[in-house]
Design a protein around this motif. Sequence first.
Motif, PDB file in Angstrom:
ATOM      1  N   ALA A 197       0.830  -1.201   0.000  1.00 28.08           N
ATOM      2  CA  ALA A 197       0.000   0.000   0.000  1.00 28.08           C
ATOM      3  C   ALA A 197       0.868   1.257   0.000  1.00 28.08           C
ATOM      4  N   ARG A 210      -5.697  -2.911   7.363  1.00 33.92           N
ATOM      5  CA  ARG A 210      -6.185  -2.557   6.028  1.00 33.92           C
ATOM      6  C   ARG A 210      -5.047  -2.349   5.037  1.00 33.92           C
ATOM      7  N   LEU A 213      -5.199  -5.486   3.197  1.00 38.10           N
ATOM      8  CA  LEU A 213      -6.324  -5.577   2.272  1.00 38.10           C
ATOM      9  C   LEU A 213      -5.976  -4.966   0.917  1.00 38.10           C
ATOM     10  N   TRP A 214      -5.207  -3.879   0.921  1.00 37.95           N
ATOM     11  CA  TRP A 214      -4.719  -3.334  -0.352  1.00 37.95           C
ATOM     12  C   TRP A 214      -3.972  -4.419  -1.109  1.00 37.95           C
ATOM     13  N   GLY A 217      -6.250  -6.941  -2.709  1.00 43.06           N
ATOM     14  CA  GLY A 217      -6.836  -6.420  -3.932  1.00 43.06           C
ATOM     15  C   GLY A 217      -5.877  -6.469  -5.108  1.00 43.06           C
ATOM     16  N   PRO A 250     -13.475  -1.224  -2.818  1.00 38.52           N
ATOM     17  CA  PRO A 250     -13.087  -0.307  -1.735  1.00 38.52           C
ATOM     18  C   PRO A 250     -11.660  -0.479  -1.237  1.00 38.52           C
ATOM     19  N   VAL A 251     -11.040  -1.646  -1.459  1.00 41.31           N
ATOM     20  CA  VAL A 251      -9.704  -1.856  -0.887  1.00 41.31           C
ATOM     21  C   VAL A 251      -8.620  -1.130  -1.674  1.00 41.31           C
ATOM     22  N   ALA A 253      -8.580   2.027  -2.208  1.00 38.56           N
ATOM     23  CA  ALA A 253      -8.454   3.407  -1.739  1.00 38.56           C
ATOM     24  C   ALA A 253      -7.010   3.673  -1.328  1.00 38.56           C
ATOM     25  N   ALA A 256      -5.477   3.904   4.081  1.00 37.20           N
ATOM     26  CA  ALA A 256      -6.056   2.791   4.832  1.00 37.20           C
ATOM     27  C   ALA A 256      -7.372   3.181   5.493  1.00 37.20           C
ATOM     28  N   ASP A 258      -9.705   4.841   4.459  1.00 34.66           N
ATOM     29  CA  ASP A 258     -10.834   4.838   3.531  1.00 34.66           C
ATOM     30  C   ASP A 258     -11.189   3.434   3.039  1.00 34.66           C
ATOM     31  N   ARG A 259     -10.487   2.426   3.516  1.00 40.76           N
ATOM     32  CA  ARG A 259     -10.811   1.042   3.170  1.00 40.76           C
ATOM     33  C   ARG A 259     -11.676   0.428   4.268  1.00 40.76           C
ATOM     34  N   LEU A 265     -15.397  -6.468   5.382  1.00 39.63           N
ATOM     35  CA  LEU A 265     -15.278  -7.071   4.059  1.00 39.63           C
ATOM     36  C   LEU A 265     -15.528  -8.570   4.119  1.00 39.63           C
TER      37      LEU A 265
END
Length: 363
Positions: A197, A210, A213-214, A217, A250-251, A253, A256, A258-259, A265
Motif C-alpha cells: 500500500a 487494512r 487488504l490493499w 486487492g 473499496p480496498v 483506496a 487505509a 478509507d478502506r 469485508l
Amino acid sequence: MVNDDNARAGGEFEELGMISPQGAPLRVKARFGPDLPRMVRPPAVGRRVQFGDEWAGLQVRLPEAESGNETAQTAIEAETAAVLTVHRAYSGTRYSGLFPAPIGYDVNATEPFIVYAAPRGRSVAALAQGVSTSQQRVIERDLVLAVRLMEAVGLVHQGLVPAAVRWDDHGIQLWDFGSVTHLGRPRRPYGIPPYAAPEQRHGEGLTDARDALWSVGQIMHQLVTGRPGHPEGPSADLPAHPSLAQTLAPVFAPRAADRPPPGTLLQLLMPGAGADFPAVAQPDPLDPYRRDFDTAMRRKRASLRRAPLPPPPSAPPSAPPSAPPWLGEPRPPADTAEEGAWLYGGSTAHDPETAGTERGGYR
C-alpha cells in the motif's frame, strides 16, 4: 524405502535438536538436502528436510557466517515469533490450513533456524489469467479471512504478493512470515509496488490491517486481469472486471482509513463469519519496553558469537589451504525486486522491530 534420488540429494541422517511449537525440547533424526538457491531472501537460506522416507519439511536458517548480522538475526526471530503466534492461536481449528505449520525452531543455535511442514500446492502467480470465477471467490475469501485472523492476534502481513500465496484444492496457504509486523507500530518503508500500500511503502502513519487488504486487492487484480494494478489507487480497468470490482473495489483506496475493516469485508464474502474469532487485538502498552529488551538480548548474543575461536590445527606444509565451502558460490542479491524470485514472497526489506522470541510466549 528411501528413494535413491532423495538419498543422493542429501547427506546422512543426523540428530537435530529444536523446540516444538508448544515449547517442548525435541531431538529427531533428520537429513538435509542442499541449499536451494533463491529459496528465501539472503542471507537466510532454505533447504528440504527429511525425517523418514520422504522430504516432509523445509528449514529456513541463518548461516553461521552471518552470526554478527543483527538485522538478519532479527528477521529470522521475527519470522519465528510471528508464525508461532498464529500457530498457537489457530492450530487445531478449521483455519489452521491457511498458515504454515511450524515443526520446530531454535533461534539461539549457532545457525538459528525454523523448520516448517512442506508448503502446500503452488504459488498463485502460476494462475495468472487462468483463474476461474469459482477459484477467484475462494482465493479472495481465504485471503481476507487470513488478514482478519492475523489482525485478531495483533499482526499485519506486509509482504503479500502472489509468490507468498500458495494454492491447492483445499484453498490458500499464506507464507513469508518474515514480512509480518505488529498492529499499530509506526510504518517503515517496506514492500514493492503495486502490492504494498502507498502509506506502507512511504513509511507514513501506523501499521493497519487494512494495509494488507490493499495487497489482497492487488493480488486479485493480477490474477483476474493478468496485469499488475495501479500502485497508488484503483486501476482504470477496474470497472471492466465486475467480478473483481463488486467485492474488492473499496480496498484500492489510497489511504487505509478509507478502506473497509477486514471484518466488514469478510462479512460480504462470508456472511456470518467471525463468531468464533478472537477479538481484534489492541496495541500492547508494554510493547516499546519489550522491544528494548529484545534488542539488548540480540546484541548480547551477537557479542557472544563474535568471541574469537581457538585457531585450528596447522596443516602440513605440503597441503594447500582449503577454501571455505561457500567461497565462490553464487548468492542472490539481497535487494532484488523480482517479485517471483522467492518461495515466500517478493518484499525486499525486513522490519527490525518485529522480533520477540526471547519472551517465550510471543503474545
